[in-house]
Scaffold this motif. Sequence first.
Motif, PDB file in Angstrom:
ATOM      1  N   MET A  68      28.928  -8.923  13.551  1.00  0.00           N
ATOM      2  CA  MET A  68      27.784  -8.098  13.163  1.00  0.00           C
ATOM      3  C   MET A  68      26.596  -8.998  12.868  1.00  0.00           C
ATOM      4  SD  MET A  68      29.473  -5.197  10.655  1.00  0.00           S
ATOM      5  CE  MET A  68      27.903  -4.347  10.512  1.00  0.00           C
ATOM      6  N   ARG A  69      25.411  -8.473  13.147  1.00  0.00           N
ATOM      7  CA  ARG A  69      24.160  -9.151  12.816  1.00  0.00           C
ATOM      8  C   ARG A  69      23.317  -8.187  11.985  1.00  0.00           C
ATOM      9  NH1 ARG A  69      25.600 -11.126  17.775  1.00  0.00           N
ATOM     10  NH2 ARG A  69      25.356 -13.383  18.058  1.00  0.00           N
ATOM     11  N   VAL A  70      23.013  -8.586  10.770  1.00  0.00           N
ATOM     12  CA  VAL A  70      22.247  -7.723   9.867  1.00  0.00           C
ATOM     13  C   VAL A  70      21.125  -8.542   9.237  1.00  0.00           C
ATOM     14  CG1 VAL A  70      24.082  -6.085   9.309  1.00  0.00           C
ATOM     15  CG2 VAL A  70      23.938  -8.221   8.061  1.00  0.00           C
ATOM     16  N   PRO A  71      20.014  -7.869   8.905  1.00  0.00           N
ATOM     17  CA  PRO A  71      18.885  -8.605   8.313  1.00  0.00           C
ATOM     18  C   PRO A  71      19.178  -9.178   6.935  1.00  0.00           C
ATOM     19  CG  PRO A  71      18.198  -6.450   9.141  1.00  0.00           C
ATOM     20  CD  PRO A  71      19.687  -6.460   9.150  1.00  0.00           C
ATOM     21  N   CYS A  72      20.099  -8.549   6.225  1.00  0.00           N
ATOM     22  CA  CYS A  72      20.305  -8.954   4.832  1.00  0.00           C
ATOM     23  C   CYS A  72      21.757  -8.691   4.439  1.00  0.00           C
ATOM     24  CB  CYS A  72      19.348  -8.190   3.922  1.00  0.00           C
ATOM     25  SG  CYS A  72      19.354  -8.746   2.234  1.00  0.00           S
ATOM     26  N   VAL A  73      22.342  -9.613   3.676  1.00  0.00           N
ATOM     27  CA  VAL A  73      23.726  -9.499   3.209  1.00  0.00           C
ATOM     28  C   VAL A  73      23.773  -9.817   1.714  1.00  0.00           C
ATOM     29  CG1 VAL A  73      26.067 -10.435   3.371  1.00  0.00           C
ATOM     30  CG2 VAL A  73      24.725 -10.082   5.449  1.00  0.00           C
ATOM     31  N   VAL A  74      24.518  -9.005   0.979  1.00  0.00           N
ATOM     32  CA  VAL A  74      24.795  -9.281  -0.437  1.00  0.00           C
ATOM     33  C   VAL A  74      26.276  -9.594  -0.554  1.00  0.00           C
ATOM     34  CG1 VAL A  74      24.793  -8.390  -2.784  1.00  0.00           C
ATOM     35  CG2 VAL A  74      22.949  -7.763  -1.216  1.00  0.00           C
ATOM     36  N   SER A  75      26.590 -10.820  -0.941  1.00  0.00           N
ATOM     37  CA  SER A  75      27.991 -11.249  -1.064  1.00  0.00           C
ATOM     38  C   SER A  75      28.428 -11.173  -2.521  1.00  0.00           C
ATOM     39  CB  SER A  75      28.142 -12.685  -0.557  1.00  0.00           C
ATOM     40  OG  SER A  75      29.407 -13.205  -0.914  1.00  0.00           O
ATOM     41  N   THR A  76      29.517 -10.446  -2.758  1.00  0.00           N
ATOM     42  CA  THR A  76      30.125 -10.409  -4.098  1.00  0.00           C
ATOM     43  C   THR A  76      31.495 -11.073  -4.068  1.00  0.00           C
ATOM     44  OG1 THR A  76      31.182  -8.244  -3.758  1.00  0.00           O
ATOM     45  CG2 THR A  76      28.920  -8.245  -4.559  1.00  0.00           C
ATOM     46  N   ILE A  77      31.663 -12.030  -3.162  1.00  0.00           N
ATOM     47  CA  ILE A  77      32.939 -12.743  -3.028  1.00  0.00           C
ATOM     48  C   ILE A  77      33.252 -13.440  -4.347  1.00  0.00           C
ATOM     49  CG2 ILE A  77      34.120 -14.599  -1.805  1.00  0.00           C
ATOM     50  CD1 ILE A  77      32.406 -13.920   0.639  1.00  0.00           C
ATOM     51  N   PRO A  78      34.455 -13.282  -4.896  1.00  0.00           N
ATOM     52  CA  PRO A  78      34.791 -13.879  -6.198  1.00  0.00           C
ATOM     53  C   PRO A  78      34.710 -15.396  -6.189  1.00  0.00           C
ATOM     54  CG  PRO A  78      36.374 -12.174  -5.606  1.00  0.00           C
ATOM     55  CD  PRO A  78      35.534 -12.422  -4.391  1.00  0.00           C
ATOM     56  N   LEU A  79      34.593 -15.952  -7.388  1.00  0.00           N
ATOM     57  CA  LEU A  79      34.456 -17.398  -7.547  1.00  0.00           C
ATOM     58  C   LEU A  79      35.654 -18.143  -6.972  1.00  0.00           C
ATOM     59  CD1 LEU A  79      33.019 -19.881  -8.786  1.00  0.00           C
ATOM     60  CD2 LEU A  79      34.264 -19.407 -10.901  1.00  0.00           C
ATOM     61  N   GLY A  80      36.868 -17.643  -7.223  1.00  0.00           N
ATOM     62  CA  GLY A  80      38.052 -18.332  -6.729  1.00  0.00           C
ATOM     63  C   GLY A  80      38.077 -18.439  -5.217  1.00  0.00           C
ATOM     64  N   VAL A  81      37.593 -17.396  -4.542  1.00  0.00           N
ATOM     65  CA  VAL A  81      37.541 -17.430  -3.079  1.00  0.00           C
ATOM     66  C   VAL A  81      36.469 -18.411  -2.615  1.00  0.00           C
ATOM     67  CG1 VAL A  81      37.225 -16.042  -1.005  1.00  0.00           C
ATOM     68  CG2 VAL A  81      38.370 -15.061  -2.996  1.00  0.00           C
ATOM     69  N   LEU A  82      35.337 -18.468  -3.310  1.00  0.00           N
ATOM     70  CA  LEU A  82      34.303 -19.443  -2.963  1.00  0.00           C
ATOM     71  C   LEU A  82      34.814 -20.863  -3.130  1.00  0.00           C
ATOM     72  CD1 LEU A  82      31.121 -17.835  -4.595  1.00  0.00           C
ATOM     73  CD2 LEU A  82      31.810 -17.786  -2.193  1.00  0.00           C
ATOM     74  N   LYS A  83      35.625 -21.105  -4.152  1.00  0.00           N
ATOM     75  CA  LYS A  83      36.216 -22.435  -4.325  1.00  0.00           C
ATOM     76  C   LYS A  83      37.105 -22.786  -3.128  1.00  0.00           C
ATOM     77  CE  LYS A  83      36.256 -22.680  -9.401  1.00  0.00           C
ATOM     78  NZ  LYS A  83      35.704 -24.039  -9.570  1.00  0.00           N
ATOM     79  N   LYS A  84      37.840 -21.817  -2.614  1.00  0.00           N
ATOM     80  CA  LYS A  84      38.676 -22.065  -1.448  1.00  0.00           C
ATOM     81  C   LYS A  84      37.823 -22.291  -0.203  1.00  0.00           C
ATOM     82  CE  LYS A  84      42.499 -19.753  -0.959  1.00  0.00           C
ATOM     83  NZ  LYS A  84      43.476 -18.657  -0.822  1.00  0.00           N
ATOM     84  N   SER A  85      36.662 -21.627  -0.121  1.00  0.00           N
ATOM     85  CA  SER A  85      35.772 -21.863   1.015  1.00  0.00           C
ATOM     86  C   SER A  85      35.265 -23.296   1.024  1.00  0.00           C
ATOM     87  CB  SER A  85      34.584 -20.890   0.958  1.00  0.00           C
ATOM     88  OG  SER A  85      35.002 -19.559   1.142  1.00  0.00           O
ATOM     89  N   LEU A  86      35.031 -23.863  -0.173  1.00  0.00           N
ATOM     90  CA  LEU A  86      34.602 -25.258  -0.234  1.00  0.00           C
ATOM     91  C   LEU A  86      35.657 -26.200   0.325  1.00  0.00           C
ATOM     92  CD1 LEU A  86      32.855 -25.590  -3.732  1.00  0.00           C
ATOM     93  CD2 LEU A  86      31.782 -25.511  -1.493  1.00  0.00           C
ATOM     94  N   LYS A  87      36.922 -25.803   0.190  1.00  0.00           N
ATOM     95  CA  LYS A  87      38.025 -26.640   0.667  1.00  0.00           C
ATOM     96  C   LYS A  87      38.426 -26.310   2.102  1.00  0.00           C
ATOM     97  CE  LYS A  87      39.881 -26.918  -4.035  1.00  0.00           C
ATOM     98  NZ  LYS A  87      41.045 -26.607  -4.909  1.00  0.00           N
ATOM     99  N   ASN A  88      37.616 -25.465   2.765  1.00  0.00           N
ATOM    100  CA  ASN A  88      37.904 -25.063   4.154  1.00  0.00           C
ATOM    101  C   ASN A  88      39.260 -24.382   4.294  1.00  0.00           C
ATOM    102  OD1 ASN A  88      35.444 -26.209   5.053  1.00  0.00           O
ATOM    103  ND2 ASN A  88      36.405 -28.231   5.178  1.00  0.00           N
ATOM    104  N   ASP A  89      39.618 -23.603   3.292  1.00  0.00           N
ATOM    105  CA  ASP A  89      40.874 -22.862   3.349  1.00  0.00           C
ATOM    106  C   ASP A  89      40.761 -21.765   4.406  1.00  0.00           C
ATOM    107  OD1 ASP A  89      42.968 -20.866   2.698  1.00  0.00           O
ATOM    108  OD2 ASP A  89      43.316 -22.150   0.957  1.00  0.00           O
ATOM    109  N   PRO A  90      41.730 -21.646   5.306  1.00  0.00           N
ATOM    110  CA  PRO A  90      41.628 -20.625   6.362  1.00  0.00           C
ATOM    111  C   PRO A  90      41.667 -19.198   5.836  1.00  0.00           C
ATOM    112  CG  PRO A  90      43.787 -21.687   6.394  1.00  0.00           C
ATOM    113  CD  PRO A  90      42.940 -22.479   5.447  1.00  0.00           C
ATOM    114  N   GLU A  91      42.164 -18.974   4.600  1.00  0.00           N
ATOM    115  CA  GLU A  91      42.212 -17.625   4.047  1.00  0.00           C
ATOM    116  C   GLU A  91      40.879 -17.193   3.436  1.00  0.00           C
ATOM    117  OE1 GLU A  91      45.396 -17.291   1.290  1.00  0.00           O
ATOM    118  OE2 GLU A  91      46.943 -17.170   2.840  1.00  0.00           O
ATOM    119  N   ALA A  92      39.939 -18.119   3.302  1.00  0.00           N
ATOM    120  CA  ALA A  92      38.644 -17.812   2.704  1.00  0.00           C
ATOM    121  C   ALA A  92      37.568 -17.789   3.785  1.00  0.00           C
ATOM    122  CB  ALA A  92      38.302 -18.841   1.632  1.00  0.00           C
TER     123      ALA A  92
END
Length: 721
Positions: A474-498
Amino acid sequence: MPPKKQPRMDYRQAPDSDDDDIIETKKIVERVAPEEEENTLKVVMNAFRRRSDQPAQVDFEYFPEIERSRLVQNTFLEIRNAALFIWYHHRARECTPDDVQFRLNPPYDTDFEMVKKVVHYLTREGMINYGRFVPKTMRVELIPKEKRPVLVIGAGAAGIAAAMQLIRFGFSVIILEAREKVGGRVQSISCENGFFEAGCDTLRNMSNSPIATLLHQIPVNHVEIDEHAHIFKDGRDSEPKTKLIGGLYKTMRKGLASFSHTKPKRTADGLYKSRQNIYEDMYNMIERNTLVNYHNYAKTNADLSKKREDHARKMKHHRNLALLGERRLQNTPRSDKLQCKSLRVDIRRAMERFHFETKEYEATEAQLTEHLKNRSCKQYMLPDDYRNFNYFLGHEELLAGAQLEKIQFSVNTNELESDGIIVRVEEGLQALFEKMVAEAKIEVRHGANVLEIDTNTENHVRLKIQYPDRTVQMRVPCVVSTIPLGVLKKSLKNDPEAPAFFPRFPRRKAEAIRKMGNGKINKVILEFEKPFWNNNHAVHFGLINKQIPERGLMIAWSSMPGSSIMTTYYVGENSLHDLPDAELVAKAMANLKKIFPDCPEAPKKAYCTRWHTDQFACGTGSFMGLQTEARHFNDIAEPLKCKDSQNRLYFAGEHTSATHYGSLDGAWLSGLRAATRVANDHIGKAMEERKAVPPPIVRLPIVRVPLPPGVNRRVAALRVE
């Protein structure tokens, strides 16, 4: 109408099924409903965390002219306070400029343009006119089509708040939710005997909570409970002593709050000192002062005793001198007048000294008697009483979602104060958000797992979303992310589940995510065939543990009226959260056995939450760890830009709220804030034109009147005037 508190009862008493008066559960009216004595401006402004006589910093951003003119500032304050007052007492319907102007007194009611600007500003900032209220106005101008679509990731409190506000502002909103229900970490799960709350279930500090507004607006039943009404220790009610020690705890908290405004306390390696360290230091200081006071008491006791002995010895000495003088006087010839006179003088002086020492002895004796009445002790608190004190520290850990050793001590730390009164929703807290989404007709796409979020584009955000049966972009002009902090921490570690973010987070945002504390609160939920406690009312009691490391383990227990489900909570080391379900259930039943000796050996069913390993949560809330700085909340909330230098990706969630982090209030307020930033960035802060909502068209039913025989209906209709 003022709230009614539950009568005090013994929860260990089983309900009498024949007594209809006891079985009937009394509904407790909304605690947040204002009482007559509460209808004051001070109460209203405290609820909004504003001063009635002074503008806030955000006020100057919208109204820079109030800084240049005292008259304009006074006018602004009168209008703002009136609008907040109206909304506070009538949160089920829209607060309009007409309502505010009607309440104003001359001369503040003459500038209607200022009234409209203030109401627009308060609405835009999410201070009034949020949630599900009865609208009186509607937007006149539509937002350009290319700016209208907004995608919200997450249907928790933050996502729903952002979506409802954005729809109110004129945007077209879609929510993506990975779970099959809305609510996020608010989960009410159905079971054989009703339902149980697997996630957030308790509302606190309702006098200034935005969730209280939702309870005004959405028809749900809720009960009010005193969470410290019953506290058990070794199977016995320990409420009197615990309340006494609770006074010490509250005094220490006040001292800590004052002490936190001094220079930040850091360790040698630059980390903040923990709340546990500060509590230990303060407690050691109290024990040291107690020991010093005891030594002073003992020294005073010894000094007075010695002084009394000295006076007694002197009394004896002067008495002996007087007796000796009497004997010598009797043996002295009367003719020796000089000697007799000298002896009489010596006797008189000895008696005078004797009487003086007698008075001093009696005074010292009185001082010693009074001193002994105020006995001192060597130890401020006995080891067994220290368990009661640790109950309150464990309760603080439960509120924070982390051990005190991991929570920093600073002026920025949320003091996690609770007024002792908690609110539970009888239908389940998730029902509150489900009704809001249904009434607002928000489009929620369930089963949408966001895999990629890409802002490396020209004027839109690209998302890769995986549904159970397909993967779409999807391509949208604006996105509001409410992804929890714990999931963001996993994104920093390149976790495939995040979700993967492209490009990677900026350095400041990544540092803030990494250093923010992530809490872990889990539950053990026990379902029984029938209740063995008095379930005619909501049940909430505390349990004092023996070991300090386990002070946050299953210290709080709760059950809803008429339910046969008992829930307990625990906070602790990672090893505790990783225990098998069977071991956690066994610990819970062992604790219940201490209070309810006749309880079953095992529950009918048991459920243990694992929020720390949940793919879409990875924790229960944020807290200020030893490395967290106050600016980290704003760093996480800072929007990301696309190649056109426009803010396109916004962040919300309790971990972006510096004042209400780790709470449902913080999640909701962050959603309102994110919606405000979206609107300000894409349609500007200028006041929007609104018009009155047209009244609904009432279609009356067609009633056919019977005509006399032989009369043509069409002709008859034409003749009707």
